[in-house]
Design a protein around this motif. Structure first.
Motif, PDB file in Angstrom:
ATOM      1  N   THR A   1     -52.615   0.238 -68.450  1.00 27.18           N
ATOM      2  CA  THR A   1     -52.528   1.474 -68.201  1.00 27.18           C
ATOM      3  C   THR A   1     -53.821   2.193 -68.281  1.00 27.18           C
ATOM      4  OG1 THR A   1     -50.523   1.576 -69.619  1.00 27.18           O
ATOM      5  CG2 THR A   1     -51.551   3.686 -69.254  1.00 27.18           C
ATOM      6  N   LEU A   2     -54.747   1.590 -68.926  1.00 23.77           N
ATOM      7  CA  LEU A   2     -56.166   2.260 -69.002  1.00 23.77           C
ATOM      8  C   LEU A   2     -56.799   1.807 -67.712  1.00 23.77           C
ATOM      9  CD1 LEU A   2     -57.850   1.238 -72.509  1.00 23.77           C
ATOM     10  CD2 LEU A   2     -57.221   3.472 -71.521  1.00 23.77           C
ATOM     11  N   ALA A   3     -56.640   0.633 -67.060  1.00 22.80           N
ATOM     12  CA  ALA A   3     -57.352   0.135 -66.003  1.00 22.80           C
ATOM     13  C   ALA A   3     -56.588   0.902 -64.829  1.00 22.80           C
ATOM     14  CB  ALA A   3     -56.911  -1.259 -65.772  1.00 22.80           C
ATOM     15  N   ASP A   4     -55.476   1.350 -64.779  1.00 20.57           N
ATOM     16  CA  ASP A   4     -54.979   2.074 -63.866  1.00 20.57           C
ATOM     17  C   ASP A   4     -55.086   3.628 -63.865  1.00 20.57           C
ATOM     18  OD1 ASP A   4     -53.199   2.167 -61.603  1.00 20.57           O
ATOM     19  OD2 ASP A   4     -51.395   2.867 -62.763  1.00 20.57           O
ATOM     20  N   THR A   5     -55.686   4.064 -64.871  1.00 15.55           N
ATOM     21  CA  THR A   5     -55.704   5.495 -65.046  1.00 15.55           C
ATOM     22  C   THR A   5     -57.148   5.985 -65.509  1.00 15.55           C
ATOM     23  OG1 THR A   5     -54.780   5.550 -66.994  1.00 15.55           O
ATOM     24  CG2 THR A   5     -53.418   6.026 -65.447  1.00 15.55           C
ATOM     25  N   TYR A   6     -57.534   5.704 -66.577  1.00 15.79           N
ATOM     26  CA  TYR A   6     -58.655   6.439 -67.282  1.00 15.79           C
ATOM     27  C   TYR A   6     -60.158   5.597 -66.765  1.00 15.79           C
ATOM     28  CZ  TYR A   6     -62.343   7.473 -70.585  1.00 15.79           C
ATOM     29  OH  TYR A   6     -63.480   7.944 -71.523  1.00 15.79           O
ATOM     30  N   MET A   7     -59.887   4.327 -66.690  1.00 15.84           N
ATOM     31  CA  MET A   7     -61.078   3.637 -66.062  1.00 15.84           C
ATOM     32  C   MET A   7     -61.275   4.091 -64.489  1.00 15.84           C
ATOM     33  SD  MET A   7     -60.238   0.070 -68.199  1.00 15.84           S
ATOM     34  CE  MET A   7     -61.715  -0.878 -67.397  1.00 15.84           C
TER      35      MET A   7
ATOM     36  N   ASP B   1     -54.188  14.265 -74.484  1.00 17.89           N
ATOM     37  CA  ASP B   1     -53.564  14.226 -73.233  1.00 17.89           C
ATOM     38  C   ASP B   1     -54.235  13.583 -72.211  1.00 17.89           C
ATOM     39  OD1 ASP B   1     -51.139  15.194 -74.663  1.00 17.89           O
ATOM     40  OD2 ASP B   1     -51.951  17.221 -73.956  1.00 17.89           O
ATOM     41  N   TRP B   2     -55.011  12.661 -72.541  1.00 14.39           N
ATOM     42  CA  TRP B   2     -55.905  12.053 -71.486  1.00 14.39           C
ATOM     43  C   TRP B   2     -55.124  11.410 -70.275  1.00 14.39           C
ATOM     44  CZ3 TRP B   2     -55.403   6.688 -70.471  1.00 14.39           C
ATOM     45  CH2 TRP B   2     -54.837   6.029 -71.600  1.00 14.39           C
ATOM     46  N   LEU B   3     -53.783  10.711 -70.758  1.00 17.67           N
ATOM     47  CA  LEU B   3     -53.492  10.114 -69.787  1.00 17.67           C
ATOM     48  C   LEU B   3     -52.479  10.981 -68.550  1.00 17.67           C
ATOM     49  CD1 LEU B   3     -51.987   7.315 -68.724  1.00 17.67           C
ATOM     50  CD2 LEU B   3     -50.281   7.705 -70.212  1.00 17.67           C
ATOM     51  N   SER B   4     -52.213  12.040 -69.027  1.00 17.02           N
ATOM     52  CA  SER B   4     -51.577  12.975 -68.177  1.00 17.02           C
ATOM     53  C   SER B   4     -52.809  13.406 -67.197  1.00 17.02           C
ATOM     54  CB  SER B   4     -50.887  14.182 -68.708  1.00 17.02           C
ATOM     55  OG  SER B   4     -51.761  14.850 -69.473  1.00 17.02           O
ATOM     56  N   GLU B   5     -53.998  13.678 -67.822  1.00 18.03           N
ATOM     57  CA  GLU B   5     -55.200  14.205 -67.104  1.00 18.03           C
ATOM     58  C   GLU B   5     -55.650  13.206 -65.982  1.00 18.03           C
ATOM     59  OE1 GLU B   5     -59.966  15.483 -67.840  1.00 18.03           O
ATOM     60  OE2 GLU B   5     -58.991  13.657 -68.545  1.00 18.03           O
ATOM     61  N   SER B   6     -55.819  12.189 -66.412  1.00 18.31           N
ATOM     62  CA  SER B   6     -56.066  11.321 -65.165  1.00 18.31           C
ATOM     63  C   SER B   6     -54.886  10.991 -64.228  1.00 18.31           C
ATOM     64  CB  SER B   6     -56.384   9.811 -66.260  1.00 18.31           C
ATOM     65  OG  SER B   6     -57.313   9.755 -67.189  1.00 18.31           O
ATOM     66  N   ALA B   7     -53.816  11.027 -64.648  1.00 21.92           N
ATOM     67  CA  ALA B   7     -52.773  10.679 -63.626  1.00 21.92           C
ATOM     68  C   ALA B   7     -52.716  11.728 -62.590  1.00 21.92           C
ATOM     69  CB  ALA B   7     -51.111  10.580 -64.350  1.00 21.92           C
ATOM     70  N   LEU B   8     -52.778  13.033 -63.084  1.00 23.58           N
ATOM     71  CA  LEU B   8     -52.825  14.380 -62.327  1.00 23.58           C
ATOM     72  C   LEU B   8     -53.746  14.187 -61.316  1.00 23.58           C
ATOM     73  CD1 LEU B   8     -51.497  16.739 -65.030  1.00 23.58           C
ATOM     74  CD2 LEU B   8     -50.230  15.963 -62.867  1.00 23.58           C
ATOM     75  N   TYR B   9     -55.090  14.084 -61.990  1.00 21.36           N
ATOM     76  CA  TYR B   9     -56.429  14.000 -61.120  1.00 21.36           C
ATOM     77  C   TYR B   9     -56.062  12.963 -60.036  1.00 21.36           C
ATOM     78  CZ  TYR B   9     -61.287  13.060 -59.774  1.00 21.36           C
ATOM     79  OH  TYR B   9     -62.367  12.785 -59.018  1.00 21.36           O
ATOM     80  N   LEU B  10     -55.714  11.618 -60.498  1.00 19.70           N
ATOM     81  CA  LEU B  10     -55.847  10.613 -59.313  1.00 19.70           C
ATOM     82  C   LEU B  10     -54.577  10.880 -58.492  1.00 19.70           C
ATOM     83  CD1 LEU B  10     -56.163   7.618 -61.772  1.00 19.70           C
ATOM     84  CD2 LEU B  10     -57.897   8.471 -60.013  1.00 19.70           C
ATOM     85  N   SER B  11     -53.470  11.568 -58.767  1.00 16.71           N
ATOM     86  CA  SER B  11     -52.356  11.814 -57.894  1.00 16.71           C
ATOM     87  C   SER B  11     -53.048  12.758 -56.834  1.00 16.71           C
ATOM     88  CB  SER B  11     -51.353  12.568 -58.704  1.00 16.71           C
ATOM     89  OG  SER B  11     -50.330  13.105 -57.716  1.00 16.71           O
ATOM     90  N   ALA B  12     -53.730  13.841 -57.095  1.00 15.24           N
ATOM     91  CA  ALA B  12     -54.379  14.840 -56.418  1.00 15.24           C
ATOM     92  C   ALA B  12     -55.398  14.236 -55.290  1.00 15.24           C
ATOM     93  CB  ALA B  12     -54.919  15.876 -57.123  1.00 15.24           C
ATOM     94  N   ILE B  13     -56.042  13.190 -55.882  1.00 15.30           N
ATOM     95  CA  ILE B  13     -57.086  12.530 -54.974  1.00 15.30           C
ATOM     96  C   ILE B  13     -56.363  11.988 -53.917  1.00 15.30           C
ATOM     97  CG2 ILE B  13     -58.647  10.672 -54.903  1.00 15.30           C
ATOM     98  CD1 ILE B  13     -59.845  13.506 -56.171  1.00 15.30           C
TER      99      ILE B  13
ATOM    100  N   ALA C   1     -55.172  21.559 -65.325  1.00 10.21           N
ATOM    101  CA  ALA C   1     -54.046  20.854 -64.585  1.00 10.21           C
ATOM    102  C   ALA C   1     -52.808  20.631 -65.414  1.00 10.21           C
ATOM    103  CB  ALA C   1     -54.381  19.645 -64.041  1.00 10.21           C
ATOM    104  N   LEU C   2     -52.936  20.499 -66.588  1.00  9.63           N
ATOM    105  CA  LEU C   2     -52.025  19.928 -67.505  1.00  9.63           C
ATOM    106  C   LEU C   2     -51.119  21.461 -68.060  1.00  9.63           C
ATOM    107  CD1 LEU C   2     -50.160  18.316 -69.329  1.00  9.63           C
ATOM    108  CD2 LEU C   2     -51.783  18.573 -71.165  1.00  9.63           C
ATOM    109  N   ALA C   3     -51.974  22.281 -68.291  1.00  7.10           N
ATOM    110  CA  ALA C   3     -51.380  23.681 -68.523  1.00  7.10           C
ATOM    111  C   ALA C   3     -50.613  24.363 -67.208  1.00  7.10           C
ATOM    112  CB  ALA C   3     -52.573  24.753 -68.844  1.00  7.10           C
ATOM    113  N   GLU C   4     -51.005  24.186 -66.216  1.00  3.93           N
ATOM    114  CA  GLU C   4     -50.108  24.415 -64.943  1.00  3.93           C
ATOM    115  C   GLU C   4     -48.831  23.790 -64.856  1.00  3.93           C
ATOM    116  OE1 GLU C   4     -52.927  24.174 -61.596  1.00  3.93           O
ATOM    117  OE2 GLU C   4     -54.142  26.126 -62.484  1.00  3.93           O
ATOM    118  N   GLU C   5     -49.074  22.379 -65.243  1.00  5.25           N
ATOM    119  CA  GLU C   5     -47.599  21.748 -65.051  1.00  5.25           C
ATOM    120  C   GLU C   5     -46.592  22.021 -66.215  1.00  5.25           C
ATOM    121  OE1 GLU C   5     -46.651  19.243 -63.186  1.00  5.25           O
ATOM    122  OE2 GLU C   5     -48.414  19.470 -61.937  1.00  5.25           O
ATOM    123  N   LEU C   6     -47.440  22.343 -67.319  1.00  7.78           N
ATOM    124  CA  LEU C   6     -46.340  22.602 -68.453  1.00  7.78           C
ATOM    125  C   LEU C   6     -45.651  24.090 -68.216  1.00  7.78           C
ATOM    126  CD1 LEU C   6     -48.141  21.338 -71.525  1.00  7.78           C
ATOM    127  CD2 LEU C   6     -46.094  20.258 -70.591  1.00  7.78           C
TER     128      LEU C   6
END
Length: 467
Positions: free
Chosen positions: A200-206, A364-376, A420-425
């Motif tokens: 999970t870390l390798a796929d997102t945060y890293m 909520d680091w996982l959602s931040e990473s995933a939302l950022y990478l999805s946008a990229i 990003a997370l606030a807007e999603e929620l």
């Protein structure tokens, strides 16, 4: 994390801890001791960090004494400065894994300098080498890519002695065995870390980083520090002791750049070792003029470089005092949730209020990473990757909403700059409905804090109403 594990929570199952097991193993004994003695864990952790710094520096000094370095007399008079380098310079990085790992790595570096010094005198004994290896292994057990910081001085010694056999020194075997034993222990005791957490870390945060910002923040002053190594004692070759610390510092820059996060504790190994090299450089003996002192102007320049190098570590993440006072007046020992990706938004504020953290995540680091990478990925036209990260974010947010609904925390901390997370929620009707029972009670530049209004009746959910 330590307290919840000591209370029976399962690491990597009940707690989504992103660090490998050696991190909890490093701090858990101090927390357990604090509880046994009825002391604050924070106080004991500080004492623990001070003790490790004293042990690391003291053992390094003992090895230097046995080695009989030419600069020992001056070097020993500088021990208070070197101790300050370990307990004052870290600032924001104090008691971090890298901080403690570097303190315990000092004996290995001094031992490497001894092996690199041409001498017909005594050589390191078996016990010293084994203990130095055990201490040095901590830095690798903290983060495996610090193996570079071990390998670089080892290759320097091999080059200096023109012998590859120095690579097989006892301390290196000890470090290798410690790392293998640790890997086996992780596989047997915590298979979830390798099968769930690390992927999970390798796929997102890293995958996230800010290399330009990192280079701007740390690059100039680090390059100046390297230049000062020559400028302090012009014409005087670097001693093996100075060279070993410098090589180790350069090697520590590789993980800093590779991680590209720029957190102070990531930079601490490279900066502490290069500053230590500067101190050691001033202790060098110039055989052509043994009594010659360094000019005052050069000493002032050294002091300026050290002060400048310390700036990135001095930033505090301590919560605003006024915010804490307001919250203490409004609530007592709350259950706490965070809407935000920065661990500093929720900690240490929760502990300062005597609160209880409800989540299995530290933030909520996982959602931040995933939302950022999805946008990229969306911007790059990679629909498959965008959908993949979008799915991760949605799954995390669904779990978070279920957690909030089930545990209904007394307090919700909202990180202001995590939009990003606030807007999603805000697009989720169930979250909007859930927060209607909360009111804002305090805020500062970074967070806004909501408290559950107990005077408001808890309306049943639509599902419950239909039942």
């Amino acid at each position: 994390m330590s307290e919840r594990v000591l209370a029976g929570a399962r690491l990597y199952v009940d707690l989504f801890e992103v660090n490998p097991p050696f991190t909890p193993w490093m701090f858990m004994p101090a927390v357990a001791l604090a509880h046994a003695l009825g002391l604050s864990p924070e106080v004991v952790i500080h004492l623990y960090a001070y003790a490790i710094c004293l042990v690391g520096l003291g053992f390094a000094a003992l090895i230097a004494k046995q080695a009989g370095f030419a600069e020992n007399r001056t070097l020993f008079s500088m021990l208070p400065l070197l101790l300050a380098l370990l307990v004052i310079l870290p600032g924001n990085a104090f008691s971090e894994r890298e901080h403690l790992g570097v303190a315990l790595f000092l004996p290995s570096l001094v031992l490497a300098a001894w092996r690199a010094t041409p001498t017909d005198g005594a050589r390191p004994g078996m016990l010293v080498a084994v203990l130095a290896g055990l201490c040095g292994s901590v830095l690798l057990l903290v983060k495996p890519y610090y193996a570079l910081v071990v390998l670089a001085p080892a290759f320097y010694v091999a080059w200096r002695r023109r012998s590859i056999w120095s690579l097989f020194a006892i301390e290196h075997w000890v470090i290798g065995f410690a790392c293998v034993a640790y890997l086996v222990a992780v596989m047997l005791l915590y298979p979830e870390f390798l099968s769930v957490i690390y992927p999970t870390l390798a796929d997102t945060y890293m995958r996230m980083g800010n290399l330009p910002g990192l280079l701007i923040a740390y690059g100039p002053i680090y390059l100046i520090a390297l230049l000062i190594l020559r400028f302090l004692r012009p014409g005087l070759p670097l001693s093996p002791l100075v060279s070993v610390f410098t090589v180790a510092s350069l090697a520590a820059m590789v993980p800093l750049i590779y991680q590209a996060k720029g957190w102070p504790y990531h930079a601490f190994p490279a900066f502490s070792l290069v500053l230590a090299a500067l101190f050691l450089r001033t202790a060098q003996i110039d055989q052509s003029s043994p009594g010659k002192a360094i000019e005052p102007a050069r000493k002032l320049l050294l002091a300026a470089v050290i002060a400048a190098a310390a700036i990135p570590f001095m930033k505090t993440q301590k919560p605003n005092a006024e915010l804490v006072v307001k919250l203490e007046a409004a609530v007592h020992q709350p259950t706490v949730a965070l809407v935000g990706s920065d661990i500093a938004a929720g900690h240490p504020l929760t502990r300062m209020l005597g609160g209880t953290w409800i989540s299995r995540y530290c933030s909520d680091w996982l959602s931040e990473s995933a939302l950022y990478l999805s946008a990229i990925a969306t911007g790059n036209g990679d629909k498959e990757a965008a959908d993949h990260y979008r799915e991760i974010a949605d799954r995390y947010i669904d779990g978070k909403l279920a957690e909030l609904e089930t545990k209904r925390p007394t307090m919700i901390i909202i990180q202001k700059n995590d939009r990003a997370l606030a807007e999603e929620l805000s697009r989720r009707p169930d979250y909007v409905r859930f927060t209607q029972d909360y009111r804002a009670v305090a805020e500062d530049e970074t967070v806004r804090v909501l408290l559950r209004d107990t005077s408001v009746s808890q309306a049943p959910s639509p599902a419950a109403a239909s039942d």
